[in-house]
Scaffold this motif. Sequence first.
Motif, PDB file in Angstrom:
ATOM      1  N   GLU A  54     -50.093  -7.895  54.315  1.00 43.52           N
ATOM      2  CA  GLU A  54     -49.295  -7.441  55.558  1.00 43.52           C
ATOM      3  C   GLU A  54     -49.324  -5.970  55.807  1.00 43.52           C
ATOM      4  O   GLU A  54     -48.576  -5.241  55.311  1.00 43.52           O
ATOM      5  N   LEU A  55     -50.375  -5.849  56.723  1.00 45.03           N
ATOM      6  CA  LEU A  55     -50.816  -4.124  56.773  1.00 45.03           C
ATOM      7  C   LEU A  55     -49.845  -3.521  57.879  1.00 45.03           C
ATOM      8  O   LEU A  55     -49.571  -2.366  58.237  1.00 45.03           O
ATOM      9  N   LEU A  56     -49.473  -4.269  59.057  1.00 46.10           N
ATOM     10  CA  LEU A  56     -48.901  -4.053  60.321  1.00 46.10           C
ATOM     11  C   LEU A  56     -47.613  -4.288  60.507  1.00 46.10           C
ATOM     12  O   LEU A  56     -47.310  -5.542  60.387  1.00 46.10           O
ATOM     13  N   PRO A  57     -46.783  -3.421  60.732  1.00 49.12           N
ATOM     14  CA  PRO A  57     -45.513  -3.911  61.002  1.00 49.12           C
ATOM     15  C   PRO A  57     -45.222  -4.564  62.357  1.00 49.12           C
ATOM     16  O   PRO A  57     -46.130  -4.601  63.558  1.00 49.12           O
ATOM     17  N   ASP A  58     -44.340  -5.465  62.485  1.00 51.28           N
ATOM     18  CA  ASP A  58     -44.207  -6.241  63.802  1.00 51.28           C
ATOM     19  C   ASP A  58     -42.899  -5.496  64.423  1.00 51.28           C
ATOM     20  O   ASP A  58     -42.056  -4.907  63.738  1.00 51.28           O
ATOM     21  N   PRO A  59     -43.046  -5.438  65.610  1.00 53.68           N
ATOM     22  CA  PRO A  59     -41.783  -5.103  66.285  1.00 53.68           C
ATOM     23  C   PRO A  59     -40.641  -5.733  66.416  1.00 53.68           C
ATOM     24  O   PRO A  59     -40.670  -6.939  66.238  1.00 53.68           O
TER      25      PRO A  59
ATOM     26  N   GLU B 140     -44.766   5.264  57.176  1.00 47.89           N
ATOM     27  CA  GLU B 140     -45.574   4.809  55.921  1.00 47.89           C
ATOM     28  C   GLU B 140     -44.755   3.867  55.016  1.00 47.89           C
ATOM     29  O   GLU B 140     -45.117   3.083  54.314  1.00 47.89           O
ATOM     30  N   GLU B 141     -43.556   4.332  55.056  1.00 47.19           N
ATOM     31  CA  GLU B 141     -42.746   3.765  54.188  1.00 47.19           C
ATOM     32  C   GLU B 141     -42.235   2.047  54.624  1.00 47.19           C
ATOM     33  O   GLU B 141     -42.175   1.310  53.790  1.00 47.19           O
ATOM     34  N   LEU B 142     -42.704   1.945  55.837  1.00 49.88           N
ATOM     35  CA  LEU B 142     -42.675   0.570  56.355  1.00 49.88           C
ATOM     36  C   LEU B 142     -43.830  -0.288  55.765  1.00 49.88           C
ATOM     37  O   LEU B 142     -43.571  -1.344  55.730  1.00 49.88           O
ATOM     38  N   ILE B 143     -44.929   0.526  55.378  1.00 49.03           N
ATOM     39  CA  ILE B 143     -45.854  -0.416  54.895  1.00 49.03           C
ATOM     40  C   ILE B 143     -45.563  -0.639  53.491  1.00 49.03           C
ATOM     41  O   ILE B 143     -45.678   0.382  52.634  1.00 49.03           O
ATOM     42  N   ALA B 144     -45.083  -1.641  52.838  1.00 46.25           N
ATOM     43  CA  ALA B 144     -44.360  -1.794  51.667  1.00 46.25           C
ATOM     44  C   ALA B 144     -45.281  -1.447  50.521  1.00 46.25           C
ATOM     45  O   ALA B 144     -44.745  -0.900  49.658  1.00 46.25           O
TER      46      ALA B 144
END
Lengths: 323, 209
Positions: A54-59, B140-144
């Motif tokens: 999972e590379l990209l965050p979801d809004p 970057e921290e969101l990218i676990a």
Amino acid sequence: MNNTTDCSAFAALIERSVKNELDPAESDLLARHLTTCTECRGDAEFLQRLTSTELLPDPSEMEMTRMRRNVVAQLGAGRKNERDVIVWLAAAAALALIFFGGILIGRNSGSPDAASQPIVQASSVQPAAAPASSHDGFARDIELVASRHQNLEDVENSPLAFSNMQVSEVGKGMVNLNFDVSRHMELTLPKGDPVVAEVLVQSLIQPENVGTKLKAISAAQDLPDAKVRSALTRTMATDENVAVRLKAQEKLVQYPNTAETEKALLDVLAHDESIQMRLVAIDYLTTHKVAPQLLRNVLAKSDAEGRNALYLRAGDYIQGDVQ
Amino acid sequence: MNDRMNQAERVHANRWISRASEGSGMPMNVRSDRELVDASIAGDTAAFDEMMKRYERVVFRVAYTFCNSREDALDITQSVFLKAFRSLESFRNESLLKTWLIRITYNESISLGRRSKIRREEPIDTVPDMLLTERPRQEEELIATEEARRIRDGLEKLNERHRLAVVLRYMHATPIAEIAEVLGCSDNMVKNILFRGVRTLKKAVVGDR
């Protein structure tokens, strides 16, 4: 390592295997190849990793709700501007009607029944004063909106967004414009007309094709309009296509020198990937006597590729200052 | 035009009535993209809201690919939908709504990227070098995971078209034909781009091991 087999053919199979799109025969063929080809096996494993990570965050829903609300609010504001224009146009039309009606009444005042003639008959002069075609009225709306736009931001927030724009110079200082704005428009106007400037700017800031942008830049040659100039500056700095950036730069350097142009060219010198553009920038900056110290700083921080050519071109100008 | 705006005002009150078709329980009367476009042009704000809901996630994630910042990605998403609305009348059935929106997102992201690059690096004489290279840490921290971070770093080594193709294909399962439409090239060219893109990415991520 690779066998003599053509791995590019297996690349397609690997690609489809990640999506579970292979039939049993293809699966078998690929499996056999992977046992003998480490490169392809590595590709297959890597693709699995790539698709499972999972590379990209979801809004978040809250973020998207806020975004949608902002969009709708801004669209509402845009419509209000359109309504303002229409109200203004209606007022202007009413004044024109009264004016022409007054003339008509004045002309007829000598006739014995002039006083009894209703003003509403003034509308009978309308056909003579009316637009030659049904498009002309709308063209005037566009002209009104365009003439109010003083800078790039005004154009960006315009209620009239053009698309499918085509700009061609037809000689004698005239430009032919083709574009869509709720309907197709074709106009031939002098280069200095605000609608020409509006179309030029919109064709540069909208995602139009390269050919359209290049022609728009060509037509901008004799238009030292502030918003056109700003659009050219932004195009030079941000357009994805190097030919478009270069063309914008060629036009900009023909205009009288300004601080904005100098600053933009310093940015080009520091960051643009095109050596040709950086050389044009350094020629301009040395010709216009930009501080040698500033040039040295920019050159020192610029991308390494081609830096020697730039130092060579700037040579005497920056060296002289050192001594 | 007045009629259109009156209609817009009429539907305004209902604009937050969700007709979204997300999830498995899709209502029977889900509107097609074309219907949503036509209704939006006619001033139906609820239709445009539905359109945004349908594509906001892919727009956001594509934008994030290029800006690495949640805040910028949200700004780009908003800007994309505003531009899309203003250009809806020029949208024809020649392309899919999704690919049209992705193309706008790509252009907007590239444009913002170039602008922010310039903003970050000026004035040239006063900004410390450290600041020029510092990336937004909180994003970057969101990218676990470390794995994700490595792949993300690798993605930045790809050129913009390759990066977009790889992200659409492997993070959004976008069909090759749709990627070709976004990039304005042939299916074979997309396959070639993906092949080279993945090889480059793999080299960047695992090449040193």
